[in-house]
Scaffold this motif. Structure first.
Motif, PDB file in Angstrom:
ATOM      1  N   THR A   1      21.151   7.540  45.886  1.00  0.00           N
ATOM      2  CA  THR A   1      20.574   7.953  44.613  1.00  0.00           C
ATOM      3  C   THR A   1      21.308   9.175  44.077  1.00  0.00           C
ATOM      4  O   THR A   1      22.024   9.868  44.810  1.00  0.00           O
ATOM      5  N   ASN A   2      21.102   9.455  42.802  1.00  0.00           N
ATOM      6  CA  ASN A   2      21.765  10.596  42.183  1.00  0.00           C
ATOM      7  C   ASN A   2      21.413  11.892  42.906  1.00  0.00           C
ATOM      8  O   ASN A   2      22.285  12.702  43.232  1.00  0.00           O
ATOM      9  N   GLY A   3      20.130  12.062  43.190  1.00  0.00           N
ATOM     10  CA  GLY A   3      19.712  13.276  43.876  1.00  0.00           C
ATOM     11  C   GLY A   3      20.248  13.360  45.299  1.00  0.00           C
ATOM     12  O   GLY A   3      20.654  14.434  45.758  1.00  0.00           O
ATOM     13  N   GLY A   4      20.252  12.232  46.005  1.00  0.00           N
ATOM     14  CA  GLY A   4      20.762  12.213  47.371  1.00  0.00           C
ATOM     15  C   GLY A   4      22.245  12.527  47.433  1.00  0.00           C
ATOM     16  O   GLY A   4      22.698  13.262  48.322  1.00  0.00           O
ATOM     17  N   ILE A   5      22.998  11.993  46.480  1.00  0.00           N
ATOM     18  CA  ILE A   5      24.441  12.252  46.431  1.00  0.00           C
ATOM     19  C   ILE A   5      24.696  13.725  46.131  1.00  0.00           C
ATOM     20  O   ILE A   5      25.538  14.375  46.762  1.00  0.00           O
ATOM     21  N   ALA A   6      23.961  14.256  45.144  1.00  0.00           N
ATOM     22  CA  ALA A   6      24.146  15.658  44.755  1.00  0.00           C
ATOM     23  C   ALA A   6      23.840  16.580  45.922  1.00  0.00           C
ATOM     24  O   ALA A   6      24.566  17.562  46.174  1.00  0.00           O
ATOM     25  N   ASN A   7      22.772  16.309  46.642  1.00  0.00           N
ATOM     26  CA  ASN A   7      22.400  17.144  47.784  1.00  0.00           C
ATOM     27  C   ASN A   7      23.462  17.081  48.883  1.00  0.00           C
ATOM     28  O   ASN A   7      23.806  18.103  49.487  1.00  0.00           O
ATOM     29  N   TYR A   8      24.010  15.903  49.135  1.00  0.00           N
ATOM     30  CA  TYR A   8      25.046  15.732  50.166  1.00  0.00           C
ATOM     31  C   TYR A   8      26.320  16.487  49.790  1.00  0.00           C
ATOM     32  O   TYR A   8      26.950  17.142  50.622  1.00  0.00           O
ATOM     33  N   VAL A   9      26.681  16.409  48.510  1.00  0.00           N
ATOM     34  CA  VAL A   9      27.927  17.020  48.037  1.00  0.00           C
ATOM     35  C   VAL A   9      27.773  18.529  47.869  1.00  0.00           C
ATOM     36  O   VAL A   9      28.762  19.278  47.931  1.00  0.00           O
ATOM     37  N   GLY A  10      26.550  18.984  47.637  1.00  0.00           N
ATOM     38  CA  GLY A  10      26.330  20.404  47.397  1.00  0.00           C
ATOM     39  C   GLY A  10      26.521  20.793  45.955  1.00  0.00           C
ATOM     40  O   GLY A  10      26.905  21.929  45.655  1.00  0.00           O
ATOM     41  N   ARG A  11      26.229  19.862  45.050  1.00  0.00           N
ATOM     42  CA  ARG A  11      26.318  20.124  43.613  1.00  0.00           C
ATOM     43  C   ARG A  11      24.984  19.788  42.954  1.00  0.00           C
ATOM     44  O   ARG A  11      24.134  19.114  43.547  1.00  0.00           O
ATOM     45  N   LYS A  12      24.821  20.215  41.719  1.00  0.00           N
ATOM     46  CA  LYS A  12      23.657  19.838  40.949  1.00  0.00           C
ATOM     47  C   LYS A  12      23.814  18.394  40.460  1.00  0.00           C
ATOM     48  O   LYS A  12      24.927  17.904  40.288  1.00  0.00           O
ATOM     49  N   SER A  13      22.694  17.736  40.221  1.00  0.00           N
ATOM     50  CA  SER A  13      22.733  16.334  39.792  1.00  0.00           C
ATOM     51  C   SER A  13      23.563  16.148  38.528  1.00  0.00           C
ATOM     52  O   SER A  13      24.320  15.173  38.401  1.00  0.00           O
ATOM     53  N   ALA A  14      23.443  17.088  37.586  1.00  0.00           N
ATOM     54  CA  ALA A  14      24.196  16.966  36.334  1.00  0.00           C
ATOM     55  C   ALA A  14      25.699  17.055  36.572  1.00  0.00           C
ATOM     56  O   ALA A  14      26.491  16.482  35.815  1.00  0.00           O
TER      57      ALA A  14
END
Length: 566
Positions: free
Chosen positions: A350-363
């Motif tokens: 998911t968008n949120g899961g990817i952002a959390n893994y990468v260490g970036r904000k969803s946007a």
């Protein structure tokens, strides 16, 4: 009985429901041309020249089609034996040749695209040779050199030499159209993005020459632009692009489906076929050009095959996943894109899961996700039941395998420790590569067999999550299928669970029953939904007994998935 050739003076080519049929226009037997020749078991009829189809009774035989000629809609040429599968693509290309650009005739334009290594160039070379056309493969070069190469290629293959030196693309395009007169012939420009990189105005020049008053009006050329940079090829026909509205053929060459891939690799064991497909997918080039033709001898050879091919630094397949990313012109921050793919491969879809893994904000990851999607490297799947939940899946199995197995162990692999690495990642392979891949294949199976299994067309086939307030948990549905029509309560055609390494028990079945009840309590109609259980490890006796007494409960094993292809 021996194979019987089909002779027809003027058969009818009918496109309907995405298929092509050979047969008389109003009555009599019809032949499905998009089925593979090995599957063509149909009614065979023999027609005398000048006669009509006269069917007096069915004849059960293998049908061998050699050459098909259509007097009303042009010619469907024989597909060369060297071209594996690609029956639908070949039919699309060959029926494009006799088409005209307008009521007054003239040249026409087609666009062929697809990810790298799918055999686009091989297919188009075969077309140009079969139709006595022209094939030009562009290279990375300056505008002046590209124009010289292009003009020379057109002259050599058509015998038409320009009366004056050609210095601009305006002159080169006019020369091309003037060189192809009379019978329609394909003119293939392969790797077209190489030309537009040095000459951005080239699409506008083609638009002008294909339009009213242009040099294409007097030409019979069937111009086919081909490219692997999907982001570039997609922009050719989007929005206000010059060539939008000028195209008579838009063809995407995709990887082989899992059953065709098994046949292409010559693998007859369904379990082995699934294992190999989870690593290399259906990309044709990975069998010979990148893999030296190495095919596992059997299930017992699979582990050794992985270590001597994809995990072997001396085999081109070893670095292929890295090159796939670096070859895309719109991808600049490779580290960020690698991390996004790693997140998806690890199950953060998911968008949120990817952002959390990468260490970036969803946007901040919206743009990388959009670029990867435009490049054809990931696919976006909304929740089938309409929840505001989107999952991203990697399109190329080799990239999933690289991100899950190879990327963080690169140094050890380069030092020749493939066997040790492979032994240490068996759990990761089964949970992050093989399991999700098996789920995707099960969805493809339902998509391909919806009419046969469900009795009607499936509008959406995907996965979904059903919230269970009673237990404060979520039920993941691996195969979720809904009907096409729009009603107050949307009909659910099927709910399915797929497990590669687990024996399916009544617990799995109870979970589907629970999801069925929860959905029915909301805005969905699940009264006649089919329940489907997929497993490569088998089913308990209790589940088998339940399926024997319930026609809407389907048990699908690994052999069933490959039934049509092996």
């Amino acid at each position: 009985m021996e194979p019987v050739p089909l002779h027809c003076q003027a058969p009818y080519l009918d496109f309907g429901n995405g298929r092509s049929f050979l047969g008389p226009k109003n009555s009599g037997p019809r032949i499905d041309l998009f089925r593979k020749p090995t599957e063509l078991v149909r009614q065979a009829v023999e027609t005398p020249v000048g006669g009509s189809l006269d069917h007096t009774g069915p004849v059960s035989t293998k049908l061998q089609i050699t050459k098909l000629w259509f007097s009303e809609r042009g010619a469907v040429m024989e597909k060369p034996a060297s071209v594996f599968d690609r029956h639908q693509e070949w039919a699309g290309l060959t029926t494009f040749l006799p088409a005209t650009g307008s009521a007054a005739g003239g040249a026409t334009l087609g666009v062929v695209s697809g990810r790298r290594r799918q055999g686009k160039s091989y297919l188009l070379r075969a077309l140009a040779e079969a139709a006595q056309g022209v094939y030009f493969g562009a290279t990375e070069a300056t505008e002046a050199e590209s124009i010289r190469q292009f003009t020379r290629g057109i002259s050599q293959q058509t015998g038409h030499v320009p009366q004056a030196d050609v210095h601009t693309w305006d002159e080169a395009v006019r020369h091309m159209f003037a060189s192809v007169q009379g019978r329609p012939r394909p003119v293939v420009i392969d790797e077209f993005p190489f030309l537009t990189a040095a000459s951005p105005a080239l699409p506008s020049i083609l638009q002008r020459e294909l339009g009213p008053g242009g040099s294409g009006a007097d030409s019979s050329a069937r111009l086919i632009l081909c490219g692997s940079a999907l982001s570039v090829m997609g922009k050719l026909l989007s929005g206000t692009a010059p060539l939008r509205g000028r195209v008579g053929l838009e063809l995407i060459i995709r990887p082989f489906g899992y059953r065709d891939a098994a046949e292409f690799w010559g693998i007859g064991d369904p379990r082995l076929a699934m294992l190999v497909h989870s690593v290399v997918g259906g990309t044709p080039a990975y069998r010979y050009e990148f893999n030296r033709g190495d095919v596992p001898a059997g299930l017992q050879d699979f582990d050794a095959w992985v270590t001597r091919t994809v995990l072997n630094p001396q085999v081109p397949l070893f670095r292929e996943a890295r090159y796939l990313l670096s070859e895309e012109p719109d991808i600049r921050d490779l580290a960020l894109y690698q991390s996004v793919l790693a997140a998806i491969a690890a199950g953060n879809c998911t968008n949120g899961g990817i952002a959390n893994y990468v260490g970036r904000k969803s946007a901040e990851i919206a743009h990388p996700l959009r670029v990867l999607e435009d490049c054809g490297l990931i696919e976006r799947y909304p929740d089938t039941f309409g929840a505001k939940r989107v999952q991203y899946h990697i399109s190329e199995p080799l990239i999933t395998f690289y991100e899950a197995i190879m990327r963080t162990r690169w140094t050890a692999l380069e030092s020749g420790r493939a066997a040790q690495v492979w032994e240490s990642v068996q759990h990761t392979f089964k949970t992050q590569v093989l399991g999700p891949h098996f789920e995707g294949i099960c969805r493809a199976y339902v998509r391909d067999h919806d009419l046969e299994i469900l009795g009607e067309f499936a509008d959406r086939v995907g996965n979904a999550v059903v919230n269970d307030p009673g237990s404060r948990t979520q039920i993941e549905i691996d195969v979720a299928v809904t009907a096409a029509e729009s009603t107050a309560r949307r009909r659910v055609l099927a709910l399915g669970e797929a497990k590669w390494g687990e024996v399916i028990s009544t617990g799995h079945l109870d979970r589907l029953h629970r999801a069925q009840w929860l959905l029915n309590e909301r805005k969905f109609d699940t009264a006649e939904a089919h329940l489907m259980l997929f497993s490569a490890a088998g089913f308990t006796e209790e589940v088998q007994a339940a399926a024997a007494s319930n026609p809407r409960l389907h048990l699908v094993g690994i052999e069933d998935l490959y039934l049509d292809g092996i």
